[in-house]
Each structure stands twice: as C-alpha cells, then as structure tokens.
Write a protein that holds these residues in place. Structure first.
Motif, PDB file in Angstrom:
ATOM      1  N   ALA A   1      -1.144  -3.316   9.332  1.00 39.75           N
ATOM      2  CA  ALA A   1      -0.621  -2.435   8.285  1.00 39.75           C
ATOM      3  C   ALA A   1       0.565  -1.634   8.808  1.00 39.75           C
ATOM      4  CB  ALA A   1      -1.717  -1.495   7.800  1.00 39.75           C
ATOM      5  N   ASP A   2       1.481  -1.322   7.920  1.00 37.51           N
ATOM      6  CA  ASP A   2       2.594  -0.430   8.248  1.00 37.51           C
ATOM      7  C   ASP A   2       2.056   0.996   8.157  1.00 37.51           C
ATOM      8  OD1 ASP A   2       4.888   1.061   8.516  1.00 37.51           O
ATOM      9  OD2 ASP A   2       6.085  -0.158   7.141  1.00 37.51           O
ATOM     10  N   LEU A   3       1.410   1.424   9.218  1.00 38.19           N
ATOM     11  CA  LEU A   3       0.703   2.704   9.188  1.00 38.19           C
ATOM     12  C   LEU A   3       1.660   3.884   9.087  1.00 38.19           C
ATOM     13  CD1 LEU A   3      -2.125   2.037  11.803  1.00 38.19           C
ATOM     14  CD2 LEU A   3      -2.277   2.002   9.312  1.00 38.19           C
ATOM     15  N   ALA A   4       2.831   3.773   9.699  1.00 37.65           N
ATOM     16  CA  ALA A   4       3.786   4.876   9.612  1.00 37.65           C
ATOM     17  C   ALA A   4       4.230   5.097   8.168  1.00 37.65           C
ATOM     18  CB  ALA A   4       4.993   4.592  10.499  1.00 37.65           C
ATOM     19  N   ALA A   5       4.527   4.000   7.473  1.00 40.43           N
ATOM     20  CA  ALA A   5       4.946   4.118   6.071  1.00 40.43           C
ATOM     21  C   ALA A   5       3.805   4.627   5.210  1.00 40.43           C
ATOM     22  CB  ALA A   5       5.443   2.772   5.560  1.00 40.43           C
ATOM     23  N   LEU A   6       2.613   4.136   5.477  1.00 43.80           N
ATOM     24  CA  LEU A   6       1.431   4.584   4.724  1.00 43.80           C
ATOM     25  C   LEU A   6       1.224   6.076   4.902  1.00 43.80           C
ATOM     26  CD1 LEU A   6      -2.019   2.805   4.775  1.00 43.80           C
ATOM     27  CD2 LEU A   6      -1.856   5.237   5.235  1.00 43.80           C
ATOM     28  N   ARG A   7       1.319   6.531   6.151  1.00 42.35           N
ATOM     29  CA  ARG A   7       1.109   7.951   6.449  1.00 42.35           C
ATOM     30  C   ARG A   7       2.130   8.828   5.742  1.00 42.35           C
ATOM     31  NH1 ARG A   7       1.546   7.429  11.498  1.00 42.35           N
ATOM     32  NH2 ARG A   7       3.718   8.072  11.723  1.00 42.35           N
ATOM     33  N   GLU A   8       3.389   8.438   5.792  1.00 48.25           N
ATOM     34  CA  GLU A   8       4.429   9.248   5.164  1.00 48.25           C
ATOM     35  C   GLU A   8       4.268   9.281   3.644  1.00 48.25           C
ATOM     36  OE1 GLU A   8       6.455  11.240   6.766  1.00 48.25           O
ATOM     37  OE2 GLU A   8       5.307  10.546   8.520  1.00 48.25           O
ATOM     38  N   ALA A   9       3.920   8.140   3.061  1.00 43.32           N
ATOM     39  CA  ALA A   9       3.730   8.096   1.605  1.00 43.32           C
ATOM     40  C   ALA A   9       2.554   8.969   1.192  1.00 43.32           C
ATOM     41  CB  ALA A   9       3.509   6.659   1.150  1.00 43.32           C
ATOM     42  N   ALA A  10       1.479   8.920   1.975  1.00 44.78           N
ATOM     43  CA  ALA A  10       0.311   9.745   1.658  1.00 44.78           C
ATOM     44  C   ALA A  10       0.662  11.225   1.740  1.00 44.78           C
ATOM     45  CB  ALA A  10      -0.833   9.401   2.608  1.00 44.78           C
ATOM     46  N   ARG A  11       1.379  11.610   2.764  1.00 40.71           N
ATOM     47  CA  ARG A  11       1.756  13.017   2.912  1.00 40.71           C
ATOM     48  C   ARG A  11       2.653  13.466   1.776  1.00 40.71           C
ATOM     49  NH1 ARG A  11       3.111  13.262   9.436  1.00 40.71           N
ATOM     50  NH2 ARG A  11       0.934  13.383  10.156  1.00 40.71           N
ATOM     51  N   ALA A  12       3.557  12.600   1.361  1.00 41.06           N
ATOM     52  CA  ALA A  12       4.487  12.950   0.283  1.00 41.06           C
ATOM     53  C   ALA A  12       3.764  13.235  -1.019  1.00 41.06           C
ATOM     54  CB  ALA A  12       5.512  11.835   0.096  1.00 41.06           C
ATOM     55  N   HIS A  13       2.607  12.580  -1.215  1.00 42.01           N
ATOM     56  CA  HIS A  13       1.868  12.740  -2.470  1.00 42.01           C
ATOM     57  C   HIS A  13       0.582  13.556  -2.302  1.00 42.01           C
ATOM     58  CE1 HIS A  13       4.432  10.084  -4.832  1.00 42.01           C
ATOM     59  NE2 HIS A  13       4.427   9.228  -3.842  1.00 42.01           N
ATOM     60  N   GLY A  14       0.379  14.123  -1.126  1.00 45.49           N
ATOM     61  CA  GLY A  14      -0.799  14.965  -0.919  1.00 45.49           C
ATOM     62  C   GLY A  14      -2.096  14.196  -0.804  1.00 45.49           C
ATOM     63  N   ALA A  15      -2.024  12.913  -0.478  1.00 44.19           N
ATOM     64  CA  ALA A  15      -3.238  12.103  -0.330  1.00 44.19           C
ATOM     65  C   ALA A  15      -3.714  12.149   1.120  1.00 44.19           C
ATOM     66  CB  ALA A  15      -2.970  10.656  -0.739  1.00 44.19           C
TER      67      ALA A  15
ATOM     68  N   VAL B   1       0.826  -1.205   0.000  1.00 43.20           N
ATOM     69  CA  VAL B   1       0.000   0.000   0.000  1.00 43.20           C
ATOM     70  C   VAL B   1       0.861   1.257   0.000  1.00 43.20           C
ATOM     71  CG1 VAL B   1      -1.646   1.363   1.322  1.00 43.20           C
ATOM     72  CG2 VAL B   1      -2.030  -1.078   1.030  1.00 43.20           C
ATOM     73  N   ALA B   2       1.816   1.353   0.907  1.00 41.10           N
ATOM     74  CA  ALA B   2       2.622   2.571   1.014  1.00 41.10           C
ATOM     75  C   ALA B   2       3.351   2.873  -0.292  1.00 41.10           C
ATOM     76  CB  ALA B   2       3.609   2.458   2.171  1.00 41.10           C
ATOM     77  N   GLU B   3       3.974   1.859  -0.888  1.00 39.78           N
ATOM     78  CA  GLU B   3       4.745   2.087  -2.113  1.00 39.78           C
ATOM     79  C   GLU B   3       3.852   2.354  -3.322  1.00 39.78           C
ATOM     80  OE1 GLU B   3       5.778  -2.129  -4.128  1.00 39.78           O
ATOM     81  OE2 GLU B   3       6.435  -1.968  -2.036  1.00 39.78           O
ATOM     82  N   SER B   4       2.539   2.089  -3.179  1.00 37.67           N
ATOM     83  CA  SER B   4       1.624   2.252  -4.310  1.00 37.67           C
ATOM     84  C   SER B   4       0.913   3.593  -4.328  1.00 37.67           C
ATOM     85  CB  SER B   4       0.580   1.126  -4.292  1.00 37.67           C
ATOM     86  OG  SER B   4       1.198  -0.146  -4.414  1.00 37.67           O
ATOM     87  N   VAL B   5       1.136   4.419  -3.320  1.00 35.65           N
ATOM     88  CA  VAL B   5       0.569   5.770  -3.345  1.00 35.65           C
ATOM     89  C   VAL B   5       1.250   6.561  -4.445  1.00 35.65           C
ATOM     90  CG1 VAL B   5       0.102   7.863  -2.008  1.00 35.65           C
ATOM     91  CG2 VAL B   5       0.182   5.643  -0.853  1.00 35.65           C
ATOM     92  N   ARG B   6       0.473   7.281  -5.236  1.00 27.91           N
ATOM     93  CA  ARG B   6       1.043   8.046  -6.335  1.00 27.91           C
ATOM     94  C   ARG B   6       0.442   9.453  -6.360  1.00 27.91           C
ATOM     95  NH1 ARG B   6      -1.507   3.845 -10.800  1.00 27.91           N
ATOM     96  NH2 ARG B   6      -3.693   4.515 -10.672  1.00 27.91           N
ATOM     97  N   PRO B   7       0.950  10.349  -7.182  1.00 31.90           N
ATOM     98  CA  PRO B   7       0.494  11.743  -7.147  1.00 31.90           C
ATOM     99  C   PRO B   7      -1.000  11.936  -7.353  1.00 31.90           C
ATOM    100  CG  PRO B   7       2.552  11.588  -8.351  1.00 31.90           C
ATOM    101  CD  PRO B   7       2.126  10.177  -8.060  1.00 31.90           C
TER     102      PRO B   7
END
Length: 365
Positions: free
Chosen positions: A165-179, A141-147
């Motif tokens: 779930a790796d919630l920390a990784a998910l959260r950071e990926a979402a923030r990086a892409h504005g999700a 999930v985290a690596e699949s977040v995109r712009p």
C-alpha cells in the motif's frame, strides 16, 4: 547460501558475523521453502527456547521466566515498530485487535478498506452491522478518503499478491479529512521497515516474517490509548495483574497493556528469540535481501513468459494462472502457496538465489 553483504550495525558490537553466517547457524530447511507469507520458519534458538519452556511445565518449575519473555517481546517489537513500549499491547490475533477498534466506532461511521484485503482486517467491522464499510481497489484507497470517513483500515502488504500500500499517501489523505488509520503489518513486519508512530493503530501477527510461533499478535495504539475500550480485558490487563486475579479489575493498566489478552506463554518464550534474531540482522538488511530475491524471481518469470501481479518493492510475488502448480511443486520439495489461482512465492532471510533458480527451473519444466 549466497549472501554478499554484512548485517548493518545499530551500535557497538563485539562480533563481525556476516548476515550469511548468522542465518546459516539458525536455519536448516529440508525443503526449498518459499512460503513465509503463510508461516515463517522457526530459528534454532526459538526451537530451543520452546523446548525449555515446555520443560518448565513438565518438571513443575516456576513459570516466572515466561512472563518475563512477554515483556521482552513487547520491548523488542516496540523497537522494530518504532514506538514506545507503552504503546504496545500483546494479544493473540489481528482479528481480536480489529474487533476492539471496530467496537470503538459510533454507529453509522464509515470505514474505508481495500477490496479483498485479509479477512482479519475487514470482518470485525462488517459484523458490527451498523457501520458503513466501503471497499475500493488498493491503489485508490488514498484518493477515496472523504470527509465522512472515520477510519481507514488496510494491510501494509496484501496477503494474496504482495502489493504494498502507498501508506504515505493514505496517511496524508486521512489526516486531511480527519480520519484515523489502522494498518495491519502482518505481511510486512520483519522485512519492511515500519513506523507505527505514523498511524493511529497498527497490528501484526508473530508467525510470518517475525519468525515466531503461532499465538501472539501485537497492537499499537496512540499515547492517549485512542479512545478504545478494553472489551477483552482480563487479569493481565490490570495495572497490577497478580493483585487482580479475582473479581472485577479495579485499575486497568495505564499503558497499552490494558489491551493485552491472556498470554500464550510458550509462544512468547520462543518469539523472544525470534525477535532477537530480527534485531541482530537488522530489518534494513533483511529488506534488501528479501526484495533482491523477489526481483530475481520476477526477472526469471519474464524470461519464461509469465507476468506476475505488479507489486514493486515487495518480498511477495504472485503469478496469475500458476496456482495449480503448487501440489506438484510441493511434491518436488518446493513450498509455495496457491492463492485464488495464483502461485504465491515469498522470500525471506533464509532464502538464497539458488532457491529462486530452483523454482524457476521447476516452472520452466
């Protein structure tokens, strides 16, 4: 019961009750109950509160105390979730909360989900019909977040097999892409320490690890209410509910309470006592206890030649190929679940090492 630690103290206390004695006073299961992932057991104090609430109706007394219970539950859940009480809505189901979030998205928005997550998290986004719902394996999930991802929606712990779930990784990926992020804590709140403030939206039901009756679910939203429209709002969603019983609501609540659904009053009367117990024990102590039992079960399975689904740190253990054993185990007084052919055992504060060993003995036979 086999507990060997004292419940942690969050502040000055007048008693020195152990985790064991407090739990012993509240639970008297007649089976080896290892199925909290389906339904948690009701503490004795909760059963007593439900009885008293029913008597209010039966005897024609004012129901005012039951509305006070709703607000006490909201405050208790806010403390457990780690957010201000103004960010907590009291509803009826995760699906209803998911629906309100789904309705806020623009047509064509992408929602990233985990494959085979629980339906209440997923389906409201699918039934919109004009959203791009993309499912990937939980671990990706985290690596699949995109712009172009608008929202990431996932359960903190998977219902089917307990994977966390790796919630920390998910959260950071979402923030990086504005999700934005939406996390369902239904299989986690009560045993897994949570920080709802780290996500845009979270939800959970009350009848699993929070040990409450059916009929209540909580939603947390940002301080700015997250741009959600309270599509399901009735009179309880008003800033002054008792002045808003007739005609359109003139002023919605200024807090997350605008997303409240009509309260199942008996449920909240009981849930208030269940949440009190969770707070008295402390989620950290419950977490340590539950996970230790799950690890004991995993170790025992290895000696029997069984390999559970990999879910380190989870209080839920799922064993492929053994789901068919569930009916026989139930007849033997051991309650577990059959999920997609897997035997699912879930361990909570009222369980002991003897419960684990009894299940292992039954499986070895």
């Amino acid at each position: 019961m086999d507990y060997d630690f004292i419940r942690p103290q969050s502040g000055p206390m007048e008693t020195t009750e152990t985790f064991e004695s407090l739990v012993r006073a509240e639970f008297t299961p007649k089976t080896t109950y290892l199925n909290t992932a389906s339904n948690g057991l009701l503490p004795a104090r909760t059963v007593a509160a439900l009885h008293e609430a029913a008597l209010l109706r039966a005897e024609g007394r004012p129901l005012t105390p039951l509305f006070e219970d709703v607000e006490a539950c909201r405050a208790a859940y806010a403390r457990i979730a780690g957010v201000p009480v103004t960010r907590v809505a009291a509803g009826a189901s995760v699906a209803a909360h998911s629906g309100v979030i789904a309705a806020s998205l623009p047509a064509g928005a992408e929602v990233l989900t985990a494959e085979d997550d629980f339906t209440s998290v997923l389906n409201p986004f699918h039934v919109r019909g004009d959203l791009k719902v993309r499912a990937v394996p939980l671990e990706r999930v985290a690596e699949s977040v995109r712009p172009d991802t608008a929202l990431v929606a996932v359960s903190a712990a998977q219902s089917a097999d307990g994977r966390v779930a790796d919630l920390a990784a998910l959260r950071e990926a979402a923030r990086a892409h504005g999700a934005r992020t939406y996390v369902d804590f239904s299989q986690a709140a009560g045993w897994l320490p949570m920080d709802a403030d780290a996500y845009d939206f979270t939800a959970t039901v009350s009848f699993k690890w929070l040990l409450g009756p059916h009929g209540a679910a909580f939603l947390t939203v940002p301080e700015d209410l997250g741009g959600l429209t309270p599509l399901l709002a009735g009179w309880v969603a008003a800033e002054r509910p008792w002045d808003s019983c007739y005609g359109p609501v003139g002023e919605l609540a200024h807090s997350a309470r605008r997303f409240d659904l009509t309260h199942a009053l008996f449920t909240y009367a009981g849930l208030r006592r269940s949440l009190e117990l969770i707070e008295e024990l402390g989620v950290a102590a419950v977490h340590a206890h539950d996970v230790a039992l799950a690890e004991r079960f995993r170790a025992g399975l290895a000696t029997l030649g069984h390999a559970p689904v990999s879910a380190p740190g989870s209080a839920i253990v799922s064993v492929p190929g053994l789901g068919g054993r569930q009916p026989g185990l139930s007849r033997a007084g051991i309650e577990v679940s059959d999920r997609a052919g897997n035997l699912r055992a879930s361990f909570h504060l009222f369980n002991t090492s003897a419960d684990v060993d009894r299940l292992l003995d039954a499986l070895s036979g």
